[in-house]
Design a protein around this motif. Structure first.
Motif, PDB file in Angstrom:
ATOM      1  N   SER A 102       2.705   3.945  -7.430  1.00  0.00           N
ATOM      2  CA  SER A 102       3.102   4.599  -8.672  1.00  0.00           C
ATOM      3  C   SER A 102       3.027   3.661  -9.871  1.00  0.00           C
ATOM      4  O   SER A 102       3.075   2.436  -9.731  1.00  0.00           O
ATOM      5  CB  SER A 102       4.552   5.100  -8.533  1.00  0.00           C
ATOM      6  N   THR A 114       6.307   1.430 -10.237  1.00  0.00           N
ATOM      7  CA  THR A 114       6.324   0.254  -9.364  1.00  0.00           C
ATOM      8  C   THR A 114       5.253  -0.740  -9.789  1.00  0.00           C
ATOM      9  O   THR A 114       5.472  -1.946  -9.802  1.00  0.00           O
ATOM     10  CB  THR A 114       6.111   0.663  -7.899  1.00  0.00           C
ATOM     11  N   ASP A 164       6.734   2.692   3.646  1.00  0.00           N
ATOM     12  CA  ASP A 164       7.707   2.980   4.705  1.00  0.00           C
ATOM     13  C   ASP A 164       7.508   4.366   5.304  1.00  0.00           C
ATOM     14  O   ASP A 164       7.895   4.644   6.429  1.00  0.00           O
ATOM     15  CB  ASP A 164       9.112   2.936   4.085  1.00  0.00           C
ATOM     16  N   GLU A 215       1.351  12.637 -14.083  1.00  0.00           N
ATOM     17  CA  GLU A 215       0.786  12.849 -12.752  1.00  0.00           C
ATOM     18  C   GLU A 215       1.777  13.577 -11.861  1.00  0.00           C
ATOM     19  O   GLU A 215       2.927  13.160 -11.726  1.00  0.00           O
ATOM     20  CB  GLU A 215       0.438  11.502 -12.114  1.00  0.00           C
ATOM     21  N   PHE A 228      -1.884  -4.099  -5.169  1.00  0.00           N
ATOM     22  CA  PHE A 228      -0.928  -2.994  -5.057  1.00  0.00           C
ATOM     23  C   PHE A 228      -1.608  -1.666  -5.348  1.00  0.00           C
ATOM     24  O   PHE A 228      -2.402  -1.553  -6.296  1.00  0.00           O
ATOM     25  CB  PHE A 228       0.212  -3.206  -6.058  1.00  0.00           C
ATOM     26  N   GLY A 274      10.107  -1.245   0.165  1.00  0.00           N
ATOM     27  CA  GLY A 274       9.477  -1.932  -0.961  1.00  0.00           C
ATOM     28  C   GLY A 274      10.463  -2.756  -1.740  1.00  0.00           C
ATOM     29  O   GLY A 274      10.165  -3.847  -2.213  1.00  0.00           O
ATOM     30  N   THR A 308       0.813  -1.209   0.000  1.00  0.00           N
ATOM     31  CA  THR A 308       0.000   0.000   0.000  1.00  0.00           C
ATOM     32  C   THR A 308       0.852   1.267   0.000  1.00  0.00           C
ATOM     33  O   THR A 308       2.012   1.246   0.374  1.00  0.00           O
ATOM     34  CB  THR A 308      -0.938   0.008   1.230  1.00  0.00           C
ATOM     35  N   PRO A 309       0.258   2.387  -0.451  1.00  0.00           N
ATOM     36  CA  PRO A 309       0.988   3.644  -0.604  1.00  0.00           C
ATOM     37  C   PRO A 309       0.875   4.517   0.640  1.00  0.00           C
ATOM     38  O   PRO A 309       0.207   4.163   1.612  1.00  0.00           O
ATOM     39  CB  PRO A 309       0.259   4.302  -1.763  1.00  0.00           C
ATOM     40  N   TRP A 310       1.483   5.703   0.551  1.00  0.00           N
ATOM     41  CA  TRP A 310       1.520   6.577   1.724  1.00  0.00           C
ATOM     42  C   TRP A 310       0.315   7.518   1.812  1.00  0.00           C
ATOM     43  O   TRP A 310       0.097   8.134   2.851  1.00  0.00           O
ATOM     44  CB  TRP A 310       2.786   7.410   1.734  1.00  0.00           C
ATOM     45  N   ASN A 311      -0.467   7.640   0.743  1.00  0.00           N
ATOM     46  CA  ASN A 311      -1.438   8.740   0.768  1.00  0.00           C
ATOM     47  C   ASN A 311      -2.738   8.428   1.488  1.00  0.00           C
ATOM     48  O   ASN A 311      -3.453   9.340   1.905  1.00  0.00           O
ATOM     49  CB  ASN A 311      -1.718   9.222  -0.650  1.00  0.00           C
ATOM     50  N   GLU A 331       9.589  -6.653  -2.801  1.00  0.00           N
ATOM     51  CA  GLU A 331      10.181  -7.552  -3.800  1.00  0.00           C
ATOM     52  C   GLU A 331      10.063  -9.020  -3.377  1.00  0.00           C
ATOM     53  O   GLU A 331       9.798  -9.894  -4.208  1.00  0.00           O
ATOM     54  CB  GLU A 331      11.655  -7.191  -4.010  1.00  0.00           C
ATOM     55  N   CYS A 370      -5.099   9.859  -5.726  1.00  0.00           N
ATOM     56  CA  CYS A 370      -5.090   9.334  -7.091  1.00  0.00           C
ATOM     57  C   CYS A 370      -6.330   9.804  -7.841  1.00  0.00           C
ATOM     58  O   CYS A 370      -6.354   9.814  -9.061  1.00  0.00           O
ATOM     59  CB  CYS A 370      -5.044   7.824  -7.067  1.00  0.00           C
ATOM     60  N   GLN A 405       8.490  14.247  -2.515  1.00  0.00           N
ATOM     61  CA  GLN A 405       7.264  14.651  -3.214  1.00  0.00           C
ATOM     62  C   GLN A 405       7.252  16.156  -3.440  1.00  0.00           C
ATOM     63  O   GLN A 405       6.818  16.626  -4.499  1.00  0.00           O
ATOM     64  CB  GLN A 405       6.040  14.218  -2.411  1.00  0.00           C
ATOM     65  N   LYS A 423       2.408  -5.165   3.561  1.00  0.00           N
ATOM     66  CA  LYS A 423       3.527  -4.241   3.598  1.00  0.00           C
ATOM     67  C   LYS A 423       3.067  -2.814   3.361  1.00  0.00           C
ATOM     68  O   LYS A 423       2.728  -2.435   2.245  1.00  0.00           O
ATOM     69  CB  LYS A 423       4.582  -4.591   2.548  1.00  0.00           C
ATOM     70  N   MET A 441      -3.044   2.803  -9.744  1.00  0.00           N
ATOM     71  CA  MET A 441      -1.801   3.558  -9.879  1.00  0.00           C
ATOM     72  C   MET A 441      -1.964   5.058 -10.062  1.00  0.00           C
ATOM     73  O   MET A 441      -1.015   5.778 -10.229  1.00  0.00           O
ATOM     74  CB  MET A 441      -0.988   2.988 -11.041  1.00  0.00           C
ATOM     75  N   GLY A 442      -3.151   5.594 -10.043  1.00  0.00           N
ATOM     76  CA  GLY A 442      -3.220   7.042 -10.102  1.00  0.00           C
ATOM     77  C   GLY A 442      -3.863   7.545 -11.374  1.00  0.00           C
ATOM     78  O   GLY A 442      -4.312   6.780 -12.207  1.00  0.00           O
TER      79      GLY A 442
HETATM   80  N1  NDP Z   1      -2.558   5.923  -7.004  1.00  0.00           N
HETATM   81  C1  NDP Z   1      -2.284   6.180  -5.742  1.00  0.00           C
HETATM   82  O1  NDP Z   1      -3.113   6.045  -4.818  1.00  0.00           O
HETATM   83  C2  NDP Z   1      -0.911   6.607  -5.410  1.00  0.00           C
HETATM   84  C3  NDP Z   1      -0.054   7.033  -6.393  1.00  0.00           C
HETATM   85  N2  NDP Z   1       1.213   7.390  -6.048  1.00  0.00           N
HETATM   86  C4  NDP Z   1       2.153   7.800  -7.072  1.00  0.00           C
HETATM   87  O2  NDP Z   1       3.434   7.178  -6.848  1.00  0.00           O
HETATM   88  C5  NDP Z   1       4.418   8.181  -6.651  1.00  0.00           C
HETATM   89  C6  NDP Z   1       5.430   7.795  -5.623  1.00  0.00           C
HETATM   90  O3  NDP Z   1       4.715   7.416  -4.426  1.00  0.00           O
HETATM   91  P1  NDP Z   1       5.228   6.193  -3.660  1.00  0.00           P
HETATM   92  O4  NDP Z   1       4.454   5.876  -2.423  1.00  0.00           O
HETATM   93  O5  NDP Z   1       6.728   6.364  -3.529  1.00  0.00           O
HETATM   94  O6  NDP Z   1       4.856   5.042  -4.688  1.00  0.00           O
HETATM   95  P2  NDP Z   1       5.637   3.688  -4.817  1.00  0.00           P
HETATM   96  O7  NDP Z   1       5.045   2.993  -5.974  1.00  0.00           O
HETATM   97  O8  NDP Z   1       7.096   3.929  -4.791  1.00  0.00           O
HETATM   98  O9  NDP Z   1       5.255   2.905  -3.448  1.00  0.00           O
HETATM   99  C7  NDP Z   1       3.993   2.305  -3.288  1.00  0.00           C
HETATM  100  C8  NDP Z   1       4.224   1.029  -2.465  1.00  0.00           C
HETATM  101  O10 NDP Z   1       4.990   0.113  -3.224  1.00  0.00           O
HETATM  102  C9  NDP Z   1       6.146  -0.288  -2.496  1.00  0.00           C
HETATM  103  N3  NDP Z   1       7.228  -0.632  -3.410  1.00  0.00           N
HETATM  104  C10 NDP Z   1       8.198   0.186  -3.886  1.00  0.00           C
HETATM  105  N4  NDP Z   1       9.009  -0.498  -4.711  1.00  0.00           N
HETATM  106  C11 NDP Z   1       8.550  -1.772  -4.751  1.00  0.00           C
HETATM  107  C12 NDP Z   1       8.959  -2.983  -5.417  1.00  0.00           C
HETATM  108  N5  NDP Z   1      10.018  -3.017  -6.222  1.00  0.00           N
HETATM  109  N6  NDP Z   1       8.235  -4.127  -5.216  1.00  0.00           N
HETATM  110  C13 NDP Z   1       7.140  -4.109  -4.412  1.00  0.00           C
HETATM  111  N7  NDP Z   1       6.726  -3.010  -3.737  1.00  0.00           N
HETATM  112  C14 NDP Z   1       7.413  -1.863  -3.923  1.00  0.00           C
HETATM  113  C15 NDP Z   1       6.424   0.917  -1.640  1.00  0.00           C
HETATM  114  O11 NDP Z   1       7.257   0.597  -0.575  1.00  0.00           O
HETATM  115  P3  NDP Z   1       8.065   1.766   0.175  1.00  0.00           P
HETATM  116  O12 NDP Z   1       7.411   3.064  -0.074  1.00  0.00           O
HETATM  117  O13 NDP Z   1       8.018   1.385   1.612  1.00  0.00           O
HETATM  118  O14 NDP Z   1       9.450   1.687  -0.386  1.00  0.00           O
HETATM  119  C16 NDP Z   1       5.026   1.299  -1.192  1.00  0.00           C
HETATM  120  O15 NDP Z   1       4.607   0.460  -0.144  1.00  0.00           O
HETATM  121  C17 NDP Z   1       3.648   9.408  -6.205  1.00  0.00           C
HETATM  122  O16 NDP Z   1       4.397  10.543  -6.513  1.00  0.00           O
HETATM  123  C18 NDP Z   1       2.378   9.276  -7.059  1.00  0.00           C
HETATM  124  O17 NDP Z   1       2.664   9.719  -8.345  1.00  0.00           O
HETATM  125  C19 NDP Z   1       1.694   7.320  -4.762  1.00  0.00           C
HETATM  126  C20 NDP Z   1       0.840   6.931  -3.758  1.00  0.00           C
HETATM  127  C21 NDP Z   1      -0.537   6.557  -4.007  1.00  0.00           C
END
Ligand code: NDP
Ligand code: 6NA
Length: 478
Positions: free
Chosen positions: A225, A228, A174, A379, A222, A204, A145-148, A209, A280, A327, A171, A247-248
């Motif tokens: 982004s 990812t 972070d 985005e 998932f 992540g 899951t993501p941070w938002n 992975e 998103c 960000q 997971k 993914m947004g």
């Molecule tokens: N559609 C939506 O709801 C969202 C879209 N976004 C987009 O993504 C961009 C970056 O945000 P962010 O949160 O960093 O998005 P990420 O895709 O980097 O992270 C989303 C989740 O995937 C995990 N992750 C990262 N790399 C891997 C991997 N190789 N295999 C499996 N899991 C992985 C991350 O872990 P960890 O962060 O702990 O490394 C986190 O838990 C934003 O700027 C925005 O554009 C972001 C959040 C939500």
């Protein structure tokens, strides 16, 4: 206190730790959280795999009671958990409390769904034979899951996964371990057999992975982004895993000459800038017809000038800080890019200082933009929106659909004809009429098309499609 991972029914330390920082005040360390390494992630997967045979046969009443118990405690603690969420993610306190309430409602919704696992019975085309269509759980599901939305997105993955008899390795991002840990702590006390639910905090690139590469993980859900998501799709495809990606978007809000101006301005400001634009579902392209364009731009700009940008926990704050430096850098990069592309900055776009050190950004509005500019193709994921001037409804629809994304969209109009045509022809998974593009219900399908999403829908009864697999049985009674 070190917040630990929850694996095989126990709280365990990982191989490293991370500090959870408050984006409204970077001097505020919310807490210390353990981080798993690959070995610990594999232990969690093994625990979930070992728990699955018994859990898949658990009674629906047991599942319903556990999910209801979790939802009840989340709702009872929504102010406390909302404050934690706003402190670690930066959305305002009302938004944080609202998100926690939504998570509690989601668990209660799936408590009901656990009781309603319907199938079908049909006569075979061969006389005397009965056909039954039923659903089985998948096994171990990996939830990333993501941070938002630090608690609502985990809730809408964890609750249906458990309701339909799966075991979970979860997971969280972070960046926001606080809400995830608090949710896991509630789940850990809800009565699940050990190993059914596992919290695996960690990077992540390490824990995530491990999930996507493990042959013992049957499916990955998932949100995050596009980059990812594509990585996950490639790994899951190679491993023949089921997966769903959210993914947004680059969500359009169309405003027609016949719109109610006040409603349109509210839709634009709420949809584009609330939650600091970090949704998103946020509106990022405001597509406005000629006749209302100037009045609309003036009114939105006037509203933006009034918005209170401050500490997420401060009463009266409308726009909290951006989630982190990374960000903020991305937002500022796109603001600079838009200027370089010739867009006109109508308002905002400057980093702000407040009483405490934080990632404060003045909401930005660009006008005189073209849909082929990068600011309108990519985005940003921050409090940045653009206005695209169009001649009429037909051009507005064409521009709205001219994007690699397809999550949500909106139209502000008092014409039933245009509203109906837009709902039927816009290429997004969700669409709104005279409502912001962000802000959806928790009991109906959520998801998009094109580059926004992959797989079946999340949320509501539709979640059964992802978290189960169909079985067709034929019986000749002897
Ligand atoms: N559609 C939506 O709801 C969202 C879209 N976004 C987009 O993504 C961009 C970056 O945000 P962010 O949160 O960093 O998005 P990420 O895709 O980097 O992270 C989303 C989740 O995937 C995990 N992750 C990262 N790399 C891997 C991997 N190789 N295999 C499996 N899991 C992985 C991350 O872990 P960890 O962060 O702990 O490394 C986190 O838990 C934003 O700027 C925005 O554009 C972001 C959040 C939500
Ligand atoms: C729960 C997380 C995604 C929902 C986005 C929204 O309500 O706009």
């Amino acid at each position: 206190m070190l917040h630990k991972n929850f694996i095989a029914g126990s709280w365990v330390e990982g191989s490293s730790t991370t500090r959870n920082i408050n984006p409204s005040n970077t001097d505020d360390v919310i807490g210390e959280y353990t981080q798993a390494d690959r070995a610990q992630a594999e232990q969690a997967i093994a625990a979930a795999k070992a728990a699955f045979p018994a859990w898949r046969k658990s009674g629906i009443q047991q599942r319903a009671e556990i999910l209801d118990r979790i939802g009840t405690e989340i709702l009872a603690r929504k102010e406390e958990l909302g404050r934690l969420l706003s402190r670690e993610e930066g959305k305002t306190l009302p938004e944080g409390i609202g998100e926690v309430a939504r998570a509690g409602q989601i668990f209660k919704f799936f408590a009901g769904e656990a009781l309603m696992q319907a199938g079908e019975i049909l006569p075979s085309v061969r006389p005397g034979i009965t056909v039954e269509i039923t659903r089985d759980p998948l096994g171990v599901v990996g939830l990333i899951t993501p941070w938002n939305f630090p608690i609502a997105i985990p809730a809408w993955k964890i609750a249906p996964a458990l309701a339909y008899g799966n075991c979970v390795v979860f997971k969280p991002a972070d960046l926001v371990p606080g809400s995830a840990w608090a949710l896991a702590e509630i789940i850990a006390r809800a009565g699940l057999p050990e190993g059914v639910f596992n919290l695996v905090m960690g990077r992540g690139s390490v824990v995530g992975e491990t999930f996507i590469q493990s042959p013992d993980v049957a499916a990955i859900s998932f949100t995050g982004s596009v980059d990812t998501g594509k990585r996950i799709a490639a790994a899951c495809g190679a491993g023949m895993k089921k997966f769903q990606l959210e993914m947004g978007g680059k969500n359009p809000l169309v405003v027609l000459d016949d719109a109610d101006l006040k409603v349109a301005v509210n839709c634009a400001v709420q949809g584009a800038y609330y939650s600091t634009g970090q949704r998103c579902t946020a509106s990022s392209r405001l597509i406005v017809t000629q006749g209302i364009h100037d009045r609309f731009v003036d009114a939105v700009t006037a509203e933006l000038k009034q918005l209170v940008v401050d500490d997420a926990l401060k009463p009266g704050t409308q726009i909290g800080p951006v989630v982190d430096q990374k960000q903020l850098d991305q937002d500022l990069y796109y603001i600079g890019l838009a200027k370089d592309e010739g867009a006109k900055l109508a308002w905002g776009g400057e980093r702000l200082n407040r009483e405490t050190p934080g990632f404060y950004l003045q909401p930005a509005l660009f006008t005189e933009t073209r849909n082929d500019m990068r600011i309108n193709r990519e985005e940003v994921f921050g409090p940045v929106a653009t206005v695209i001037r169009v001649e009429d409804y037909e051009e507005a629809l064409a521009v709205a659909n001219d994007t690699p994304f397809g999550l949500t969209s909106g139209i502000c109009t008092t014409s039933l004809k245009h509203a109906q045509h837009f709902k039927q022809n816009v290429e997004t998974g969700m669409t709104m009429v005279n409502l912001p593009t962000a802000g959806v219900d928790y009991h109906v399908p959520f998801g998009g098309r094109k580059g926004s999403s992959y797989g079946t829908r999340e949320q509501g009864r539709y979640a059964v499609e992802f978290y189960t697999t169909v079985k067709t049985s034929y019986t000749l009674p002897l």
